[in-house]
Design a protein around this motif. Structure first.
Motif, PDB file in Angstrom:
ATOM      1  N   PRO A 179     -66.982  15.742  67.955  1.00  0.00           N
ATOM      2  CA  PRO A 179     -66.490  14.373  68.123  1.00  0.00           C
ATOM      3  C   PRO A 179     -65.478  14.022  67.034  1.00  0.00           C
ATOM      4  O   PRO A 179     -65.663  14.365  65.870  1.00  0.00           O
ATOM      5  CB  PRO A 179     -67.753  13.506  67.985  1.00  0.00           C
ATOM      6  N   LYS A 180     -64.412  13.361  67.428  1.00  0.00           N
ATOM      7  CA  LYS A 180     -63.385  12.975  66.464  1.00  0.00           C
ATOM      8  C   LYS A 180     -63.578  11.528  65.972  1.00  0.00           C
ATOM      9  O   LYS A 180     -63.087  11.162  64.916  1.00  0.00           O
ATOM     10  CB  LYS A 180     -61.998  13.119  67.104  1.00  0.00           C
ATOM     11  N   TYR A 181     -64.277  10.728  66.753  1.00  0.00           N
ATOM     12  CA  TYR A 181     -64.461   9.322  66.398  1.00  0.00           C
ATOM     13  C   TYR A 181     -65.807   9.103  65.716  1.00  0.00           C
ATOM     14  O   TYR A 181     -66.841   9.490  66.259  1.00  0.00           O
ATOM     15  CB  TYR A 181     -64.414   8.437  67.650  1.00  0.00           C
ATOM     16  N   ASP A 182     -65.775   8.479  64.532  1.00  0.00           N
ATOM     17  CA  ASP A 182     -67.029   7.931  64.013  1.00  0.00           C
ATOM     18  C   ASP A 182     -67.180   6.536  64.610  1.00  0.00           C
ATOM     19  O   ASP A 182     -66.284   6.034  65.300  1.00  0.00           O
ATOM     20  CB  ASP A 182     -67.068   7.925  62.487  1.00  0.00           C
ATOM     21  N   LEU A 183     -68.309   5.893  64.368  1.00  0.00           N
ATOM     22  CA  LEU A 183     -68.603   4.635  65.055  1.00  0.00           C
ATOM     23  C   LEU A 183     -67.582   3.544  64.722  1.00  0.00           C
ATOM     24  O   LEU A 183     -67.096   2.844  65.623  1.00  0.00           O
ATOM     25  CB  LEU A 183     -70.019   4.166  64.701  1.00  0.00           C
ATOM     26  N   ILE A 184     -67.239   3.394  63.461  1.00  0.00           N
ATOM     27  CA  ILE A 184     -66.332   2.318  63.066  1.00  0.00           C
ATOM     28  C   ILE A 184     -64.941   2.528  63.666  1.00  0.00           C
ATOM     29  O   ILE A 184     -64.347   1.600  64.238  1.00  0.00           O
ATOM     30  CB  ILE A 184     -66.229   2.190  61.534  1.00  0.00           C
ATOM     31  N   THR A 185     -64.394   3.737  63.561  1.00  0.00           N
ATOM     32  CA  THR A 185     -63.047   3.976  64.094  1.00  0.00           C
ATOM     33  C   THR A 185     -63.038   3.845  65.613  1.00  0.00           C
ATOM     34  O   THR A 185     -62.067   3.357  66.200  1.00  0.00           O
ATOM     35  CB  THR A 185     -62.506   5.359  63.679  1.00  0.00           C
ATOM     36  N   GLY A 186     -64.130   4.251  66.264  1.00  0.00           N
ATOM     37  CA  GLY A 186     -64.205   4.111  67.714  1.00  0.00           C
ATOM     38  C   GLY A 186     -64.271   2.658  68.142  1.00  0.00           C
ATOM     39  O   GLY A 186     -63.605   2.233  69.090  1.00  0.00           O
ATOM     40  N   LEU A 187     -65.079   1.866  67.422  1.00  0.00           N
ATOM     41  CA  LEU A 187     -65.185   0.440  67.736  1.00  0.00           C
ATOM     42  C   LEU A 187     -63.870  -0.278  67.448  1.00  0.00           C
ATOM     43  O   LEU A 187     -63.471  -1.184  68.186  1.00  0.00           O
ATOM     44  CB  LEU A 187     -66.317  -0.191  66.939  1.00  0.00           C
ATOM     45  N   LYS A 188     -63.189   0.131  66.400  1.00  0.00           N
ATOM     46  CA  LYS A 188     -61.890  -0.479  66.081  1.00  0.00           C
ATOM     47  C   LYS A 188     -60.884  -0.165  67.178  1.00  0.00           C
ATOM     48  O   LYS A 188     -60.059  -1.013  67.544  1.00  0.00           O
ATOM     49  CB  LYS A 188     -61.401   0.020  64.726  1.00  0.00           C
TER      50      LYS A 188
END
Length: 312
Positions: free
Chosen positions: A273-282
Motif C-alpha cells: 500500500p502506498k497510502y497511509d491513513l492520513i494521506t489517504g484521507l487528505k
C-alpha cells in the motif's frame, strides 16, 4: 492483455480501468451505459448483467485474457459469466469482501477464517466457493472498508460533514473498536498485480491499509486530513442500544473490531500500500469532499440531534 471489467464507471472500476490502461492493457467495460467511460475511447458493451440472455448474446463471441468481476454480489450474478468464459480466459478476478468473516475474539481476520453464514455478504462467499469448484483460474480479493475520492459510501465523508461544521462526532460505545481502511488506488494496484501471477490462482487475499485504527482515532485522523488539529474534535460516546433508528444508520461503521491481516498479499502479490491513513484521507478531503462542494451542502443531522438531546 485484453481485459473485461464488469461495471467500470462508479468507484473501484474507475480506478481499475485507469490503472490497467496505464499499464498498457486493452480494457473493455460491460455496464448499463448510464455513465461515460473513465478513459475516453475505450470500448463499452452496454447491457444488464442480471439478464443471462443478454450476457450470452453480448459476451459469448468476445475474447478476453482476463475478467474482473467488481460488482457481483450474489452467486447468480457471477455464475453465468463463469459459464461463458470457462476454458477461454487466463484469469477471473472476483471482488469479494472481508465482511464475509464471522465475528471473532481472535483478530485480525486471516484468509481461511470461518465465515458468517448470516452475513449480508454471504453471496460473496457462496461465489468464492463456486469459483473454487468451477474449474476456472480464479482469484478473490477481500477488501475491508474502501475509501478515496468518488467513494459512494458515506465513510470518510460522514466524519468530514461534522468536522467542517464544527459539530461533535458521535461514536457508539467507548470509541476503542478497531477498524481498517484501504485506499481504492492501493486496492486496484493489488488487483492488477494478480494478472500473470500463477501463485495467485485459486487464492483469496485480504486487501487494505497496513495499520488498524480505533473509531476515536479515525475521527481525529479525519480532522487532521481536513486541516484541523486532532485536539479540536469533540467526540461524544453513546450507547446505541438506547436508540432505535430503524433502517437509518447513525454511524457508518460496524460496531465491532473489523480488520484483516494483509501479509499474504504483501508476500505473494509483490504489492505494498502506498497510502497511509492520513494521506489517504487528505486525498479524499481535497480531491472529492471539497472538490464536489459537499462542505457547502445541507446535511441531515437529525439522528445526531436525537442522540445529543439524550446526552443533555
Amino acid at each position: 492483455m485484453r481485459i473485461l471489467i464488469m461495471g467500470g464507471t462508479r468507484f473501484i472500476g474507475v480506478y481499475l480501468t485507469k490503472e490497467l490502461v496505464k499499464q498498457g492493457h486493452e480494457v473493455v467495460l460491460f455496464n448499463r451505459g448510464n455513465k461515460p467511460a473513465p478513459v475516453p475511447g475505450i470500448q463499452q458493451i452496454k447491457g444488464d448483467r442480471t439478464d443471462v440472455t443478454q450476457l450470452k448474446e453480448k459476451l459469448g463471441s468476445e475474447k478476453f485474457d482476463a475478467v474482473f468481476d467488481n460488482n457481483g454480489r450474489e452467486l447468480s450474478d457471477t455464475q453465468p459469466l463463469v459459464e461463458i468464459f470457462k476454458d477461454k480466459i487466463k484469469h477471473f478476478v472476483y471482488v469479494s469482501s472481508a465482511g464475509v468473516y464471522l465475528k471473532s475474539d481472535q483478530m485480525p481476520h486471516i484468509e481461511g477464517d470461518e465465515v458468517d453464514p448470516k452475513s449480508r455478504h454471504k453471496g460473496k462467499f457462496e461465489t468464492e466457493t463456486y469459483l473454487e469448484k468451477a474449474g476456472i483460474p480464479w482469484t478473490s480479493i477481500r477488501p475491508t472498508y474502501i475509501y478515496g475520492p468518488q467513494n459512494y459510501n458515506d465513510l470518510e465523508a460522514w466524519f468530514f460533514d461534522r468536522i467542517v461544521r464544527n459539530r461533535p462526532i458521535l461514536i457508539p460505545g467507548n470509541g476503542l473498536h478497531f477498524t481498517q481502511f484501504g485506499h481504492v488506488q492501493d486496492l486496484v494496484i493489488s488487483m492488477a498485480s494478480v494478472l500473470g501471477n500463477q501463485q495467485a490462482i485459486g487464492q483469496i487475499y485480504n486487501i487494505s491499509g497496513e495499520r488498524y485504527v480505533t473509531f476515536d482515532g479515525l475521527a481525529r485522523a479525519c480532522a487532521v486530513a481536513a486541516g484541523k488539529s486532532s485536539d479540536e474534535v469533540k467526540i461524544v460516546h453513546y450507547d446505541p442500544k438506547q436508540f432505535d433508528f430503524g433502517k437509518k444508520k447513525a454511524f457508518p461503521l460496524r460496531m465491532q473490531h473489523f480488520f484483516a491481516d494483509i501479509h499474504k498479499a504483501l508476500t505473494e502479490l509483490n504489492w505494498q500500500p502506498k497510502y497511509d491513513l492520513i494521506t489517504g484521507l487528505k486525498d479524499s478531503f481535497d480531491n472529492d469532499y471539497l472538490a464536489s462542494n459537499r462542505h457547502k451542502n445541507d446535511i441531515d443531522f437529525s439522528l445526531d440531534e436525537i442522540i445529543l438531546s439524550d446526552q443533555r
